[in-house]
Design an enzyme around this catalytic site. Sequence first.
Site, mmCIF file in Angstrom:
data_model
loop_
_atom_site.group_PDB
_atom_site.id
_atom_site.type_symbol
_atom_site.label_atom_id
_atom_site.label_comp_id
_atom_site.label_asym_id
_atom_site.label_seq_id
_atom_site.Cartn_x
_atom_site.Cartn_y
_atom_site.Cartn_z
ATOM 1 N N ARG A 81 17.229 -6.541 4.765
ATOM 2 C CA ARG A 81 16.803 -5.240 5.302
ATOM 3 C C ARG A 81 17.726 -4.213 4.740
ATOM 4 N NH1 ARG A 81 18.209 -3.382 9.894
ATOM 5 N NH2 ARG A 81 17.159 -5.344 10.937
ATOM 6 N N TYR A 134 -3.565 14.186 -0.751
ATOM 7 C CA TYR A 134 -4.179 12.736 -0.612
ATOM 8 C C TYR A 134 -4.654 12.453 0.791
ATOM 9 C CZ TYR A 134 -4.331 7.736 0.220
ATOM 10 O OH TYR A 134 -4.554 6.607 0.531
ATOM 11 N N ASP A 204 4.755 15.073 -4.255
ATOM 12 C CA ASP A 204 4.082 13.910 -4.424
ATOM 13 C C ASP A 204 3.665 13.476 -6.010
ATOM 14 O OD1 ASP A 204 2.348 11.596 -4.720
ATOM 15 O OD2 ASP A 204 1.474 11.742 -2.508
ATOM 16 N N LYS A 229 0.187 2.771 -7.563
ATOM 17 C CA LYS A 229 -0.816 3.455 -8.578
ATOM 18 C C LYS A 229 -0.186 3.065 -9.872
ATOM 19 C CE LYS A 229 -2.826 4.464 -4.646
ATOM 20 N NZ LYS A 229 -2.692 5.768 -4.100
HETATM 21 C C1 LIG Z 1 -2.561 6.410 -2.682
HETATM 22 C C2 LIG Z 1 -1.582 7.571 -2.663
HETATM 23 C C3 LIG Z 1 -0.687 7.851 -1.386
HETATM 24 C C4 LIG Z 1 -0.649 6.718 -0.523
HETATM 25 O O1 LIG Z 1 0.178 5.272 -1.176
HETATM 26 P P1 LIG Z 1 -0.085 4.043 -0.372
HETATM 27 O O2 LIG Z 1 0.694 3.300 -1.467
HETATM 28 O O3 LIG Z 1 -1.664 3.512 -0.521
HETATM 29 O O4 LIG Z 1 0.065 3.928 0.941
HETATM 30 C C5 LIG Z 1 -0.192 8.855 -1.357
HETATM 31 N N1 LIG Z 1 -0.220 10.001 -2.168
HETATM 32 C C6 LIG Z 1 -1.122 9.706 -3.191
HETATM 33 C C7 LIG Z 1 -1.357 11.026 -4.405
HETATM 34 C C8 LIG Z 1 -1.803 8.547 -3.459
HETATM 35 O O5 LIG Z 1 -2.648 8.632 -4.348
#
Ligand SMILES: *Cc1c(COP(=O)(O)O)cnc(C)c1O
Length: 401
Positions: A81, A134, A204, A229
Site C-alpha cells: 500500500r 464530468y 482534470d 480513458k
Molecule cells: C471518467 C472521468 C472521470 C472519473 O474517472 P473514473 O476512472 O471513471 O473514476 C473524471 N473526470 C473525467 C473528465 C472523466 O471523463
Amino acid sequence: MTTPVSQTSADGGQALRCAPVHHHPSWEEARAQREWGIDTVLAHVGTATDPATGAITTPIHLSTAYSHPGLHQSTGYDYARTASPTRDVLQDALARLDHGVASFATTTGMAALQLTVEALVPPGGRIVALEDLYGGSFRYLEGLSTSGVYDVDLVLGAEGLRRALARPAALVIIETPTNPMMEQFDVAEVATWAHAAGALLAVDNTFLTPVRLRPLDEGADVALYSATKYLGGHNDVSAGVVTVREEVLGKRLQYRLNTTGATLDPFSSFLLLRGLKTLSLRLARHEANARRVVAFLESSPAVSRVLYPGRSGMVSFEVAPGTDVARLLEAVRVFTFAESLGGVESLVTCPSVQTHADVPPQTRARYGLTDRLLRLSVGIEDAEDLVADLRQAFAAAASTR
Ligand SMILES: *Cc1c(COP(=O)(O)O)cnc(C)c1O
C-alpha cells in the site's frame, strides 16, 4: 546507484544479495530525460527499470510484503500500500510526462479527485469548481456541499470562476475542454485568479492528456486524470492519476493515499505503463478520425450542432428534430453505445441518461446539455467506416419520420 541483486561468486554459484529491485532514476538522469521529446519519453516508459534482470518491459511485482535486510533496514519497499515497484515505475513516468515532481496512481479517476480534495482542503475549506464537470465529479462535489464538509461553489464559465475567486478559496477544480459541452479555458489565466484567491488550481486533464496540455507548465498546481480513458487507452483498466508541481503537495498526497489506501494494483499499473507507450500515436489518430467525423456531422441534415475543441477524439453533437435518438443508438455498428471514452474503439454516449444522469435537469439545461446531445469518443478505426456507420445509423433513425 544500480546495485546488482545477484553476483556470480568465485565458485560460479549465485550469491543473492538484498538490493532495491527498482532502479530510481537519479536527478541528473531525470533531468536529461526531461529534454527528450514526448514521443521518446512515452516509448521509453518503464524501459529496463529492473537492474536485476535488465527486462525491457516493467516486471509485475505482485508481492505485498518485502523482506528487510535487518532491523531499521529496508530495500525501499516494505508493504505494497505504501509503495510497490511496478506502481513506482508508472508514477515516475507520469510525473515526468507532466513535468511534475510526483505522481500518484489511484484505483479510479474518482479516487484521484477524492484524494486531491481531501488531502489539500482542510475541513470547512472553500472549493470553487465548474458546474459542468464530468457528472461523477459534479455528484461528488455536490455531495460534499450538501453534507457541509466543505463550502463548495459550483460556477459556469470563465466569468463565473473570476467572480467566485474574488473571495478566498482553498481549491479550484476545472476541466478543459469541459465534458460534454467542450468549453475551453485558459489555464494560465485561471491559475492567476486561483492564486490571487489563495487557492490551488487542479485541472482534470483527462481529455487532452500531457501530450496536448501540461497543466503544471501553465501554472496549475495539480493535474488530475481518469487514466481509465486516454492514458490507458484500451478500455481494460480503471485508474486515476494525481500529479503535483510542488514537493509539499506531494508529501500531503503521499500521506493521505497511504492512510486511506486507494493505491493502484500492480497489474493495472502494468497495463497503464503498456498503454502509455502508444498514447501519442493513438491521440494523433483519434484526432485525424475526429476531424473526418466532424466534417461529416457538419454536412449532415440530421445534426443541428457540432462541438469539437480541435484536439482529442471527443466530439459532441446535437441531433436535429426528426431523428430518433434511441433508434440511432441501436443502429450503430462500428460505434458502440457505451459509457466511457479514450479507448481505441469508437463509443457513443448519451450524457443526459448516462455520464451526467445525476446532474439535475435544470442544471443541465443551464449549460445547454439536452437529451438530444450525443458524445462520440472517436476511436482509431478507418475513418471512412466510422462515417459510413453514422450515415447508415442516421438513415435508420430517420425512417420513422
Ligand atoms: C471518467 C472521468 C472521470 C472519473 O474517472 P473514473 O476512472 O471513471 O473514476 C473524471 N473526470 C473525467 C473528465 C472523466 O471523463
